[in-house]
Design a protein around this motif. Structure first.
Motif, short mmCIF file in Angstrom:
data_model
loop_
_atom_site.label_atom_id
_atom_site.label_comp_id
_atom_site.label_asym_id
_atom_site.label_seq_id
_atom_site.Cartn_x
_atom_site.Cartn_y
_atom_site.Cartn_z
N GLN B 198 0.83 -1.21 0.00
CA GLN B 198 0.00 0.00 0.00
C GLN B 198 0.86 1.27 0.00
O GLN B 198 0.50 2.27 -0.59
N GLN B 199 2.05 1.18 0.61
CA GLN B 199 2.94 2.35 0.59
C GLN B 199 3.45 2.61 -0.83
O GLN B 199 3.50 3.75 -1.30
N CYS B 200 3.84 1.51 -1.50
CA CYS B 200 4.34 1.65 -2.88
C CYS B 200 3.23 2.17 -3.79
O CYS B 200 3.47 3.02 -4.66
N CYS B 201 2.02 1.67 -3.59
CA CYS B 201 0.89 2.11 -4.41
C CYS B 201 0.60 3.59 -4.19
O CYS B 201 0.32 4.33 -5.13
N THR B 202 0.66 4.02 -2.93
CA THR B 202 0.39 5.43 -2.63
C THR B 202 1.42 6.32 -3.34
O THR B 202 1.08 7.39 -3.86
N SER B 277 -7.95 -0.39 -3.26
CA SER B 277 -7.01 0.18 -4.25
C SER B 277 -7.57 1.47 -4.82
O SER B 277 -6.84 2.45 -4.99
N ILE B 278 -8.87 1.48 -5.10
CA ILE B 278 -9.48 2.69 -5.67
C ILE B 278 -9.42 3.85 -4.67
O ILE B 278 -9.04 4.97 -5.01
N SER B 279 -9.76 3.55 -3.41
CA SER B 279 -9.76 4.63 -2.42
C SER B 279 -8.32 5.12 -2.15
O SER B 279 -8.08 6.31 -2.01
N LEU B 280 -7.38 4.18 -2.11
CA LEU B 280 -5.98 4.54 -1.91
C LEU B 280 -5.50 5.43 -3.06
O LEU B 280 -4.83 6.43 -2.85
N MET B 286 -5.35 12.94 -5.06
CA MET B 286 -5.69 14.24 -4.47
C MET B 286 -4.42 14.96 -4.01
O MET B 286 -4.24 16.15 -4.26
N ILE B 287 -3.53 14.19 -3.36
CA ILE B 287 -2.25 14.79 -2.91
C ILE B 287 -1.52 15.34 -4.14
O ILE B 287 -0.98 16.44 -4.13
N SER B 288 -1.54 14.55 -5.19
CA SER B 288 -0.84 14.90 -6.42
C SER B 288 -1.36 16.19 -7.04
O SER B 288 -0.63 16.90 -7.72
N SER B 289 -2.64 16.50 -6.80
CA SER B 289 -3.23 17.66 -7.45
C SER B 289 -2.77 18.97 -6.82
O SER B 289 -2.81 20.00 -7.48
N ALA B 297 5.04 15.59 -3.61
CA ALA B 297 3.93 14.62 -3.62
C ALA B 297 4.35 13.32 -2.93
O ALA B 297 3.58 12.74 -2.15
N SER B 298 5.58 12.85 -3.20
CA SER B 298 6.07 11.62 -2.57
C SER B 298 6.12 11.77 -1.05
O SER B 298 5.67 10.89 -0.32
N ARG B 299 6.66 12.90 -0.62
CA ARG B 299 6.79 13.13 0.82
C ARG B 299 5.41 13.15 1.49
O ARG B 299 5.19 12.49 2.50
N MET B 300 4.48 13.88 0.87
CA MET B 300 3.14 14.00 1.48
C MET B 300 2.43 12.65 1.51
O MET B 300 1.74 12.33 2.47
N SER B 301 2.61 11.87 0.45
CA SER B 301 1.93 10.56 0.41
C SER B 301 2.48 9.64 1.50
O SER B 301 1.74 8.88 2.11
#
Lengths: 240, 381
Positions: B198-202, B277-280, B286-289, B297-301
């Protein structure tokens, strides 16, 4: 060229763009007529790229209006179907190779497969199709960038510093294609900072301190020569 | 000719495969974690806990007691110490984790059917050792204590059956369900691997918007007439397919190679994982936007993804957390996911148990994707 008889394909009115509080473009009016090649001359930092991006509708201005091919930029996107842009910075997809860039851009611009093949031939890109774009020589890259910009058969082409620092072969191909583009009744705006290319333009919009002045190519060259001639004197003043 | 959206969807796979860093993050790291955690917990149950003995009595009875300890399933007597102090130092130095001190006069007291104290010392600094040691020690002491009591009653002339009945008057029968052997692998391995996943996916999801808008090539999209919704939806579908492909590979390896329990239907588990997966992805998007660049973005995720596992109730129950914190973490999709995965794989809890988590995933996705659309249009302006 006689601008009176020509139809304006791009009309910019009272354009203002600021960087922080500093105006980069300060209340500019500009027309591009059908079948002409308008040069936008300016030295580095003069706001040339900002103006060209605004005219392409990819950067919004603080105020003013731009009409492209009868559509108001910001209100309609339809003009984009008939617009091509070659940016100064490398804006092709770095993760894709030459062939993939042509294919991908043809797809998002809704161009046909035969058009891709035509561009490969016209810009002599066959030997580079499998090459990643970030490994391309500047000249080949600019050929590809122009080929991509022409995929959707635009009526208006905006190019920013495209023929600076490129080899003669590529320069020849690019200039030939640009010439035939304009000869076919299309219009082009070229951002440039080297007076060497002024004679390829029909008119020159000289951008300085956020304002523009329109010159004929000869008058623009004469003004430039005058400025260059004043340089030793100015240098002398500084030394004295 | 393929639609531009299909090309965008396809390009996402090409992009991810060609980017070595992304390939490692998305495929190699989660799959390596299967190997790593599978090997780490291959013993499944903690056995041979290093045990030390200080026999201050040195009698037949004390030696019998040590023998009992040696026969214990989870303990391994590794060292003998001359006195209590040496045993304490042995525990401090980490030579042993459990220590038993048999006092002087132990044999005499046992022989005389008198009360005898035996000290058990447990190193609680390592929680896993601590809990397992306590359980093992409790089992032995209960048995020895019971035997000793029965012997005392027998010595007083009471019938053996009556003596046993007296000591086992209340028979507490343990019926440990779902994981009767307290198998660590069953509980931990899948959770730890899915946490890495889940971390990699985020991380990937956090590139959905900024991965395009942060590049010079964004101008090509701006110059085209394709819809932003279509563009990001195509990318998002590609990302979610990749998430699911990696999750399926993880499940396959865990259930078939590592032998972890799967009591629910595989399709239900996959459906539940798809919802997560969809919610993640929506949170990452959203962070990316609103991130200023890709590293932002990586740090925030990671600020969300890393603590989310710890706060998910997987390692510490939500009920034991401060109420306001528990109320907040209940809205993290990781909470529902880890609760649901354990309930499904180990207890076959069924759709009725996980459906509210699933609805929560969909709700989070609708909110986050909606906010992304709003934020993106504001940023673009």
């Amino acid at each position: 060229m006689n601008t009176e008889a020509k139809k304006a394909v791009v009309q910019a009115r009272n354009l203002v763009q600021k960087s922080g509080k500093q105006p980069v473009i300060n209340d500019i009016d500009l027309d591009l007529f059908q079948g002409e090649c308008l040069g936008v001359f300016g030295l580095r930092g003069s706001g040339k790229t900002t103006l060209l991006h605004a005219l392409a509708g990819i950067e919004r201005c603080k105020s003013g209006s731009i009409d492209i091919l009868g559509y108001r930029a910001g209100k309609s996107e339809k003009y984009k179907r008939k617009l091509g842009l070659v940016t100064q910075e490398r804006s092709l997809f770095q993760d894709l190779n030459v062939a993939e860039n042509l294919d991908f851009l043809a797809s998002i611009k809704q161009a046909s497969q035969p058009k891709i093949e035509e561009m490969i031939e016209r810009f002599q890109l066959q030997p580079y199709l499998k090459d990643p774009v970030n490994n391309l020589d500047v000249g080949v890259y600019q050929r590809l960038a122009l080929a991509c910009a022409l995929l959707n058969e635009p009526q208006v082409l905006i190019v920013d510093e495209m023929i600076r620092d490129i080899n003669l072969d590529s320069r020849l191909i690019i200039l030939k294609e640009m010439e035939s583009f304009v000869t076919a009744g299309n219009s082009c705006i070229c951002g440039f900072s080297n007076m060497e290319y002024v004679h390829y333009m029909d008119r020159v919009a000289w951008l300085d301190e956020g304002k523009i002045q329109i010159y004929s190519p000869e008058a623009a060259a004469a003004r430039w020569n005058e400025l260059v001639a004043q340089m030793p004197k100015k240098r002398g003043d500084i030394h004295v | 000719m393929f639609s531009p959206y299909f090309k965008i969807f396809r390009r996402e796979f090409t992009y991810m495969w060609r980017d070595k860093g992304l390939r490692y993050v998305l495929i190699l790291i989660p799959l390596l974690s299967v190997l790593l955690f599978g090997l780490t917990y291959r013993a499944q149950v903690l056995t041979d806990i290093p045990t030390g003995v200080a026999d201050l009595d040195n009698t037949i009875q004390s030696r019998e007691l040590i023998q009992e300890l040696e026969h214990a399933q989870n303990l391994e007597v590794m060292a003998h110490y001359p006195d209590y102090e040496s045993l304490r130092r042995g525990i401090e130095k980490g030579e042993v984790v459990v220590g038993m001190v048999i006092p002087e006069q132990y044999g005499k007291k046992v022989g005389a059917r008198q009360h005898a104290d035996v000290s058990m010392i447990i190193d609680g600094s390592n929680m896993i050792y601590g809990i397992n040691s306590s359980t093992a020690v409790m089992l032995i002491t209960r048995t020895i204590s019971g035997e000793s009591g029965v012997k005392a009653l027998l010595a007083k002339g009471i019938n053996i059956n009556d003596a046993i009945d007296a000591f086992l008057a209340i028979d507490f029968r343990e019926d440990s369900r779902f994981n009767p052997t307290i198998n660590y692998a069953y509980f931990l391995v899948l959770g730890l691997i899915l946490n890495i996943w889940q971390q990699c996916c985020t991380l990937l999801a956090a590139m959905t918007v900024i991965g395009e808008t942060g590049k010079a090539s964004w101008k090509q999209f701006k110059l085209s007439t394709i819809s932003r919704f279509g563009l990001f939806a195509s990318k998002s579908v590609a990302h979610i397919i990749i998430f699911m492909a990696v999750a399926s590979a993880i499940y396959g390896l865990c259930f078939s190679i590592l032998g972890l329990p799967l009591h629910c239907s595989f399709s239900l588990l996959l459906l539940f994982t798809l919802g997560f997966s969809i919610s993640l992805h929506s949170i990452g998007t959203m962070i990316s936007s609103f991130a200023r660049n890709a590293s932002d973005a990586s740090r925030m995720s990671m600020v969300i993804a890393v603590p989310a596992f710890v706060l998910s109730g997987f390692t510490w129950p939500l009920e034991a957390m401060p109420v306001p914190l528990a109320a907040i973490v209940k809205w993290l999709p990781q909470t529902g996911f880890f609760q649901g995965v354990i309930a499904l794989t180990m207890k076959d809890a069924g759709w009725s148990f996980v459906s509210h988590y699933f609805l929560q995933f969909i709700f989070i996705a609708v909110v986050c994707y909606g906010l992304t659309a709003v934020i993106h249009s504001v940023v673009e302006r």
